[in-house]
Scaffold this active site. Structure first.
Site, PDB file in Angstrom:
ATOM      1  N   LYS A  64      -0.172   9.155  -9.837  1.00 16.29           N
ATOM      2  CA  LYS A  64      -0.580   8.003 -10.276  1.00 16.29           C
ATOM      3  C   LYS A  64      -1.984   8.074  -9.288  1.00 16.29           C
ATOM      4  O   LYS A  64      -1.696   8.181  -8.314  1.00 16.29           O
ATOM      5  CB  LYS A  64       0.137   7.163  -9.943  1.00 16.29           C
ATOM      6  CG  LYS A  64       1.559   6.722 -10.813  1.00 16.29           C
ATOM      7  CD  LYS A  64       2.304   5.520 -10.170  1.00 16.29           C
ATOM      8  CE  LYS A  64       3.881   5.085 -10.568  1.00 16.29           C
ATOM      9  NZ  LYS A  64       4.571   4.335 -10.549  1.00 16.29           N
TER      10      LYS A  64
ATOM     11  N   THR B 287       9.427  -3.581  -1.330  1.00 14.90           N
ATOM     12  CA  THR B 287       9.633  -2.042  -0.745  1.00 14.90           C
ATOM     13  C   THR B 287       8.406  -1.732  -0.894  1.00 14.90           C
ATOM     14  O   THR B 287       7.910  -1.256   0.806  1.00 14.90           O
ATOM     15  CB  THR B 287      10.493  -1.089  -1.334  1.00 14.90           C
ATOM     16  OG1 THR B 287      10.117  -1.103  -2.254  1.00 14.90           O
ATOM     17  CG2 THR B 287      11.859  -1.325  -1.470  1.00 14.90           C
TER      18      THR B 287
ATOM     19  N   LYS C  52      -0.484   1.894  -2.529  1.00 13.21           N
ATOM     20  CA  LYS C  52       0.552   2.103  -3.427  1.00 13.21           C
ATOM     21  C   LYS C  52       0.636   2.730  -4.739  1.00 13.21           C
ATOM     22  O   LYS C  52      -0.515   3.125  -5.219  1.00 13.21           O
ATOM     23  CB  LYS C  52       0.903   0.137  -4.176  1.00 13.21           C
ATOM     24  CG  LYS C  52       0.951  -0.577  -2.782  1.00 13.21           C
ATOM     25  CD  LYS C  52       0.777  -2.306  -3.059  1.00 13.21           C
ATOM     26  CE  LYS C  52       1.254  -2.995  -2.453  1.00 13.21           C
ATOM     27  NZ  LYS C  52       0.413  -4.945  -2.715  1.00 13.21           N
ATOM     28  N   GLY C  53       1.493   3.139  -4.911  1.00 14.96           N
ATOM     29  CA  GLY C  53       1.572   4.485  -6.547  1.00 14.96           C
ATOM     30  C   GLY C  53       1.641   5.369  -6.313  1.00 14.96           C
ATOM     31  O   GLY C  53       1.585   6.923  -6.341  1.00 14.96           O
TER      32      GLY C  53
ATOM     33  N   ASN D 243      12.650   8.437  -2.697  1.00 13.46           N
ATOM     34  CA  ASN D 243      13.751   7.490  -2.354  1.00 13.46           C
ATOM     35  C   ASN D 243      14.275   6.592  -3.608  1.00 13.46           C
ATOM     36  O   ASN D 243      15.087   5.854  -3.429  1.00 13.46           O
ATOM     37  CB  ASN D 243      13.060   6.651  -1.316  1.00 13.46           C
ATOM     38  CG  ASN D 243      12.995   7.140  -0.401  1.00 13.46           C
ATOM     39  OD1 ASN D 243      13.797   8.104  -0.108  1.00 13.46           O
ATOM     40  ND2 ASN D 243      12.120   7.027  -0.007  1.00 13.46           N
TER      41      ASN D 243
ATOM     42  N   SER E 294       8.558   6.369 -10.943  1.00 12.47           N
ATOM     43  CA  SER E 294       8.187   5.483  -9.833  1.00 12.47           C
ATOM     44  C   SER E 294       7.998   7.245  -9.214  1.00 12.47           C
ATOM     45  O   SER E 294       8.590   8.250  -9.236  1.00 12.47           O
ATOM     46  CB  SER E 294       9.345   4.783  -8.806  1.00 12.47           C
ATOM     47  OG  SER E 294       8.434   4.942  -7.708  1.00 12.47           O
ATOM     48  N   ALA E 295       6.979   7.009  -8.326  1.00 13.02           N
ATOM     49  CA  ALA E 295       6.282   8.159  -7.039  1.00 13.02           C
ATOM     50  C   ALA E 295       7.657   8.523  -6.553  1.00 13.02           C
ATOM     51  O   ALA E 295       6.854   9.465  -5.597  1.00 13.02           O
ATOM     52  CB  ALA E 295       4.431   7.445  -6.939  1.00 13.02           C
ATOM     53  N   SER E 296       8.016   7.006  -5.897  1.00  9.17           N
ATOM     54  CA  SER E 296       9.217   7.517  -4.983  1.00  9.17           C
ATOM     55  C   SER E 296      10.145   8.629  -4.531  1.00  9.17           C
ATOM     56  O   SER E 296      10.638   9.049  -5.574  1.00  9.17           O
ATOM     57  CB  SER E 296       9.996   6.046  -4.649  1.00  9.17           C
ATOM     58  OG  SER E 296      10.712   6.056  -3.943  1.00  9.17           O
TER      59      SER E 296
ATOM     60  N   GLU F 295       3.903  -2.383 -14.019  1.00  5.46           N
ATOM     61  CA  GLU F 295       3.649  -1.433 -12.652  1.00  5.46           C
ATOM     62  C   GLU F 295       2.642  -2.681 -11.196  1.00  5.46           C
ATOM     63  O   GLU F 295       2.021  -4.064 -11.690  1.00  5.46           O
ATOM     64  CB  GLU F 295       2.199  -1.022 -12.305  1.00  5.46           C
ATOM     65  CG  GLU F 295       1.881   0.386 -12.892  1.00  5.46           C
ATOM     66  CD  GLU F 295       2.591   1.118 -11.421  1.00  5.46           C
ATOM     67  OE1 GLU F 295       2.445   0.855 -10.632  1.00  5.46           O
ATOM     68  OE2 GLU F 295       3.316   2.413 -10.729  1.00  5.46           O
ATOM     69  N   ASP F 296       2.764  -2.276 -10.071  1.00  5.18           N
ATOM     70  CA  ASP F 296       1.840  -3.465  -9.082  1.00  5.18           C
ATOM     71  C   ASP F 296       1.477  -2.773  -8.736  1.00  5.18           C
ATOM     72  O   ASP F 296      -0.098  -2.806  -7.750  1.00  5.18           O
ATOM     73  CB  ASP F 296       3.057  -3.941  -7.963  1.00  5.18           C
ATOM     74  CG  ASP F 296       3.704  -2.275  -7.085  1.00  5.18           C
ATOM     75  OD1 ASP F 296       3.660  -1.567  -7.647  1.00  5.18           O
ATOM     76  OD2 ASP F 296       3.361  -2.709  -5.811  1.00  5.18           O
TER      77      ASP F 296
ATOM     78  N   ASP G  76       8.326   0.882 -13.132  1.00  5.20           N
ATOM     79  CA  ASP G  76       7.876   0.780 -11.903  1.00  5.20           C
ATOM     80  C   ASP G  76       9.226   0.831 -10.346  1.00  5.20           C
ATOM     81  O   ASP G  76       9.302  -0.860 -10.981  1.00  5.20           O
ATOM     82  CB  ASP G  76       6.576   0.544 -10.361  1.00  5.20           C
ATOM     83  CG  ASP G  76       6.356   1.348  -9.669  1.00  5.20           C
ATOM     84  OD1 ASP G  76       6.351   2.485  -9.076  1.00  5.20           O
ATOM     85  OD2 ASP G  76       5.485   0.173  -9.087  1.00  5.20           O
ATOM     86  N   LEU G  77       8.889   1.361  -9.138  1.00  5.72           N
ATOM     87  CA  LEU G  77      10.299   1.065  -8.621  1.00  5.72           C
ATOM     88  C   LEU G  77       9.253  -0.069  -7.152  1.00  5.72           C
ATOM     89  O   LEU G  77       9.852  -1.844  -7.444  1.00  5.72           O
ATOM     90  CB  LEU G  77      11.052   1.739  -8.595  1.00  5.72           C
ATOM     91  CG  LEU G  77      12.292   1.303  -6.711  1.00  5.72           C
ATOM     92  CD1 LEU G  77      13.232   0.830  -7.866  1.00  5.72           C
ATOM     93  CD2 LEU G  77      12.785   2.508  -6.032  1.00  5.72           C
ATOM     94  N   ASP G  78       8.960   0.069  -5.955  1.00  8.16           N
ATOM     95  CA  ASP G  78       8.182  -0.341  -5.186  1.00  8.16           C
ATOM     96  C   ASP G  78       7.623  -1.126  -5.961  1.00  8.16           C
ATOM     97  O   ASP G  78       6.287  -0.467  -6.288  1.00  8.16           O
ATOM     98  CB  ASP G  78       7.530   0.440  -4.619  1.00  8.16           C
ATOM     99  CG  ASP G  78       8.671   1.547  -4.000  1.00  8.16           C
ATOM    100  OD1 ASP G  78       9.948   1.425  -3.539  1.00  8.16           O
ATOM    101  OD2 ASP G  78       8.371   3.248  -3.915  1.00  8.16           O
TER     102      ASP G  78
END
Ligand code: BG6
Ligand code: MG
Length: 219
Positions: A146, A18, A46-47, A119, A115-117, A170-171, A10-12
């Site tokens: 997600k 972020t 989140k996510g 960006n 990622s869901a983003s 994942e966070d 995952d990214l964020d």
């Protein structure tokens, strides 16, 4: 498909911090609409995709918007978020992340972003990791947010690795649920109390021994 292993990040809140900027931008939006949101509530965001996040937040505040107002608020939130991330560089990669990515690459383990983003590509470029990923699946590539496993299943497919041979970092609660639904090994980065559905939980990447990763990707 092969029996080889793959790793999905995952990214964020996993590669970069972020998640705090998303929270600040959503909080400003809520405050402008006359209510507040807490960090505990933020765990539920989140996510979660941008659209779904705004729907949830408006529900908390008991606010109804027209479609135009909804789009306008989403654009303002994203502009605000973009101003937070504008100065990001390589130094914003969270501690321990680069070492694990280097280890995986040295050992020919393919890695993907899930990622869901929308960006995500922009951020990966800013922190100099865009070229490191064998596949990138982000909010522009999925139709189901997600905890739906779609994002991770597409990533596994692009890596040409069976889902059950994938490890996910994942966070978010939604992301851990998505990884579990995809039958992948889920590793939570954050608090055990929040991420208790994960197969393993670490506070951050500096806590993870390379031997543990080695076992996961070679067993
Ligand atoms: C996820 C974040 O990665 O992406 C969420 O955890 C965020 O907080 C979502 O809302 C969508 O991000 P973006 O950048 O497309 O607004
Ligand atoms: Mg995240």
């Amino acid at each position: 498909m092969s029996n080889s292993k793959g790793v999905i990040f995952d990214l964020d809140g996993v590669i970069v911090d972020t998640a705090k900027f998303h929270f600040l931008a959503w909080r400003k939006l809520a405050n402008d609409l006359g209510f507040d949101i807490t960090e505990t509530q933020n765990e539920e965001l989140k996510g979660v995709s941008r659209v779904k996040s705004l729907e949830i937040i408006l529900g908390w505040g008991g606010v109804t918007l027209t479609e135009d107002e909804f789009m306008e608020q989403m654009a303002m939130k994203n502009d605000n978020y973009l101003s937070y991330i504008s100065g990001m560089t390589k130094s914003d990669i969270l501690p321990g992340v680069s070492e694990i990515i280097d280890f995986l690459k040295e050992n020919d383990i393919p890695i993907a972003l899930g990622s869901a983003s929308k960006n995500a590509r922009n951020i990966l470029e800013k922190v100099g990791l865009y070229q490191s990923f064998d596949a990138i699946v982000d909010g522009n590539d999925v139709s189901k947010a997600k905890p739906n496993p779609e994002v991770f299943l597409i990533a596994a497919d692009q890596l040409n690795v069976d889902p059950e041979n994938c490890v996910v970092f994942e966070d978010s609660v939604a992301g851990i649920q998505a990884a579990n639904l995809a039958k992948m090994t889920s590793i939570g980065i954050g608090e055990e109390a929040v991420l208790n559905e994960a197969d393993h939980v670490y506070t951050d990447f500096t806590e993870i021994e390379i031997d543990f990763i080695k076992k996961l990707v070679t067993k």
